[in-house]
Design a protein around this motif. Structure first.
Motif, PDB file in Angstrom:
ATOM      1  N   UNK A  63       0.809  -1.221   0.000  1.00  0.00           N
ATOM      2  CA  UNK A  63       0.000   0.000   0.000  1.00  0.00           C
ATOM      3  C   UNK A  63       0.843   1.272   0.000  1.00  0.00           C
ATOM      4  N   UNK A  66       1.699   2.368  -4.096  1.00  0.00           N
ATOM      5  CA  UNK A  66       0.627   2.354  -5.090  1.00  0.00           C
ATOM      6  C   UNK A  66       0.376   3.734  -5.688  1.00  0.00           C
ATOM      7  N   UNK A  68       1.181   7.017  -8.239  1.00  0.00           N
ATOM      8  CA  UNK A  68       1.403   7.023  -9.691  1.00  0.00           C
ATOM      9  C   UNK A  68       2.895   7.054 -10.025  1.00  0.00           C
ATOM     10  N   UNK A  69       3.679   7.728  -9.205  1.00  0.00           N
ATOM     11  CA  UNK A  69       5.116   7.841  -9.489  1.00  0.00           C
ATOM     12  C   UNK A  69       5.840   8.409  -8.284  1.00  0.00           C
ATOM     13  N   UNK A  70       6.985   9.057  -8.544  1.00  0.00           N
ATOM     14  CA  UNK A  70       7.686   9.741  -7.467  1.00  0.00           C
ATOM     15  C   UNK A  70       8.754   8.901  -6.804  1.00  0.00           C
ATOM     16  N   UNK A  71       9.427   9.498  -5.808  1.00  0.00           N
ATOM     17  CA  UNK A  71      10.588   8.862  -5.180  1.00  0.00           C
ATOM     18  C   UNK A  71      10.367   7.448  -4.627  1.00  0.00           C
ATOM     19  N   UNK A  72       9.227   7.145  -3.964  1.00  0.00           N
ATOM     20  CA  UNK A  72       9.140   5.795  -3.389  1.00  0.00           C
ATOM     21  C   UNK A  72       9.332   4.695  -4.440  1.00  0.00           C
ATOM     22  N   UNK A  74      10.751   4.997  -7.367  1.00  0.00           N
ATOM     23  CA  UNK A  74      12.091   5.064  -7.948  1.00  0.00           C
ATOM     24  C   UNK A  74      13.115   4.372  -7.028  1.00  0.00           C
ATOM     25  N   UNK A 107      -4.620  -2.777  -8.521  1.00  0.00           N
ATOM     26  CA  UNK A 107      -3.453  -1.912  -8.268  1.00  0.00           C
ATOM     27  C   UNK A 107      -2.292  -2.739  -7.709  1.00  0.00           C
TER      28      UNK A 107
ATOM     29  N   UNK B 124       4.596  14.801  -4.628  1.00  0.00           N
ATOM     30  CA  UNK B 124       5.575  13.756  -4.307  1.00  0.00           C
ATOM     31  C   UNK B 124       5.215  12.419  -4.963  1.00  0.00           C
ATOM     32  N   UNK B 126       3.101  12.086  -7.581  1.00  0.00           N
ATOM     33  CA  UNK B 126       2.560  12.255  -8.941  1.00  0.00           C
ATOM     34  C   UNK B 126       3.356  11.432  -9.956  1.00  0.00           C
ATOM     35  N   UNK B 193       7.594  18.943  -8.517  1.00  0.00           N
ATOM     36  CA  UNK B 193       8.684  18.008  -8.235  1.00  0.00           C
ATOM     37  C   UNK B 193       9.645  18.009  -9.415  1.00  0.00           C
TER      38      UNK B 193
END
Lengths: 313, 259
Positions: A63, A66, A68-72, A74, A107, B124, B126, B193
């Motif tokens: 969870x 889930x 759309x993107x971003x640091x986690x 990556x 998801x 963050x 997105x 970002x």
């Protein structure tokens, strides 16, 4: 890390469908390395990438990845390149009378498709009812009707994810009137009927055994240990509101208790080594502290394996 | 399966009402012993949701203090429990709740700070997307500038406040010792970002107006014209450079033709 990976590969032993149940699961089984791993926390991302510590594997909560993107995502991608990965769901609500949330399942399936983890696991619990999410793992009664429902849900998860899942035993605080069988009988039936594996949380076993007054060792003895694809270790808290009755809370906010280490060793002496995770979800410590706990798990496994060799000779 | 459904409905009701007994299906349901045990679930749920809001709104938390924050978060959770197990998506209308909350008069900008913090969180998480470099502009022929439009980076958010929310947020986030903030100033704050770091920028009024026009799909020349009418000293070159530098444009396209 390359050497590390090949050593890990040698230790990998999947939970096979043959040993675990009559059902055959298309796609992969859980195949984490049979050594210690730790939960992956954002506080440790950079340190892990910089130092490439010797960690058997990492586990994340589905969870938390889930978005759309971003640091986690990556960071997970970078870390996953170097380490085996377990994706552990905390919100599927397998025991929900309303059925599974199809959107959430999709998801999670997309996440699993993207990262191809060595293992996927979820809880024997419910956390959603009437479209409300409770952010806690709530208990189900153990009876035939609930068994049918849980099997149906696990079938759906395994079919959608195209892989075997591991089901985690809960920590219990109450007993429910509608239960007609023990938790271990319930788990045995689920494993036999769905071909899923078990995620055996020995801290949950200890907490439940104290709270509901039964023997933790007997509980372990009653499980199909061949089907345990992963073990969880975590710290628990004590509720001090009533000095006359010991009540433990599955808190995940501190070191593993001595009694839980003993139960872990007891389990390994019967099951052999298993992928064993240090869970720590609140008051997150330094990576060094987490790794020290992981080393304790590895040492315990080595001692148990050594004892077994002595006995064998 | 109605009996399981009934149990879960009963448990839900008992989780919501701290004065309620635990559900009937619990063994020894009426005893203090079981109430104490049932309270663990109640407490787990509430603490976990409050902690989640605290992590999402650290500046609001710091502005009002822990006791007040936890009390108001509890009321919010009672009114708006989560619908999804993805906790990063929970709490998006906390700003509106704070705005309507009667006891935050001492901090009139609290709701706008919450809006800004929620935008940071959305930014963050997105979708990842490439940012267009400023050089691309020079490749566009002068005659097509009239129909040149921009699509925004998915991580871009704009917060307009009658309060200096960007300055207040920044003073608290940077732990400023004795921040000097002109409380009479309205601020337009941009959240985006770039690479992997979410940045918060306070935009000058003309720059913010340009961004809004472009975001709403106005072609470049028309947008510049509108802004210049309101702000005669507007320098589009500098502002465009600045916006490009922050990586806020995801694509450039000719109106009617997508590139």
């Amino acid at each position: 890390m390359n050497n590390q990976r090949s050593i890990n590969a040698a230790l990998v032993s999947p939970v096979t469908d043959e040993r675990c149940g009559r059902r055959t699961i298309s796609g992969g089984s859980s195949c984490l390395p049979r050594r210690g791993g730790v939960c992956l926390k954002p506080q440790h991302y950079d340190e892990i990438l910089k130092q490439s510590p010797d960690v058997g594997w990492f586990e994340v909560h589905a969870e938390n990845y889930l978005g759309a993107g971003g640091p986690p995502l990556r960071y997970l991608e970078l870390i996953r390149r170097d380490y085996p990965l377990s994706v552990h769901g905390v919100g599927m609500s397998i025991g929900s009378a309303d059925g599974l949330d199809a959107r959430h399942l999709q998801r999670v399936a997309a996440l699993v498709d993207r990262f191809e983890p060595e293992s996927f696991s979820e809880h024997l619990a419910w956390s959603t009812h009437d479209s409300e999410f409770f952010s806690d793992l709530l208990p189900v009664p153990y009876n035939k009707a609930v068994e049918d429902l849980v099997c149906e849900h696990i079938d759906l998860v395994q079919t959608t994810l195209k892989r075997q899942m591991l089901l985690e035993n809960p920590s219990n605080y109450l007993s429910l009137e509608n239960s007609t069988m023990s938790e271990t009988a319930f788990l045995n039936n689920i494993v036999r009927r769905t071909g899923c594996g078990l995620l055996l949380d020995v801290n949950n076993v200890y907490v439940s055994a104290i709270n509901c007054d039964y023997s933790a060792e007997e509980y372990i003895n009653e499980l199909p240990l061949d089907c345990v694809g992963e073990i969880h270790l975590a710290g628990h808290a004590t509720d001090n509101s009533d000095p006359d009755e010991l009540l433990l809370i599955d808190a995940h906010d501190r070191e593993v208790a001595d009694q839980v280490w003993s139960l872990f060793e007891y389990t390994l002496s019967h099951s052999g080594p298993r992928p064993s995770l240090i869970e720590w979800d609140a008051s997150i410590p330094s990576l060094t502290t987490l790794l020290a706990e992981m080393h304790k798990a590895d040492s315990a496994a080595n001692i148990v394996a050594g004892d077994a060799n002595v006995i064998a000779r | 399966m109605s009996s399981l459904g009934d149990f879960q409905s009963a448990m839900r009701a008992s989780l919501h009402d701290s004065a309620a007994a635990c559900p009937g299906q619990v063994v020894e349901q009426g005893t203090d012993r079981q109430s104490r045990r049932f309270n663990i679930y109640r407490n787990n749920r509430m603490v976990s949701l409050i902690d989640n809001l605290t992590a999402a709104y650290p500046t609001v938390h710091q502005l009002v203090g822990d006791d007040f924050f936890r009390a108001v978060a509890r009321l919010y959770i009672q009114k708006t429990p989560p619908r999804s197990p993805v906790m990063a998506e929970y709490g998006g209308d906390f700003d509106r709740f704070l705005d309507a909350f009667p006891n935050t008069q001492g901090v009139p900008y609290l709701a706008d700070i919450a809006t800004l913090e929620w935008c940071r969180l959305c930014s963050y998480h997105a979708q990842d997307a490439a940012a267009v470099r400023a050089e691309v502009l020079s490749e566009i022929s002068p005659e097509s500038l009239e129909s040149t439009c921009f699509s925004m980076h998915p991580s871009l958010f704009l917060v307009s406040s009658q309060w200096p929310v960007g300055s207040i947020w920044s003073a608290i986030a940077n732990n400023a010792d004795q921040p000097v903030v002109d409380m009479n100033r309205a601020e337009e704050v941009m959240v985006v970002r770039a690479e992997h770091t979410v940045s918060v920028q306070i935009l000058p009024a003309d720059g913010a107006e340009l961004l809004k026009q472009l975001r709403d799909g106005k072609p470049l020349l028309a947008a510049v014209e509108i802004v210049t009418r309101r702000f005669p000293d507007f320098d589009p070159g500098t502002h465009l450079q600045g916006l490009f530098g922050l990586g806020i444009f995801n694509a450039i396209y000719q109106r009617g033709v997508s590139r």
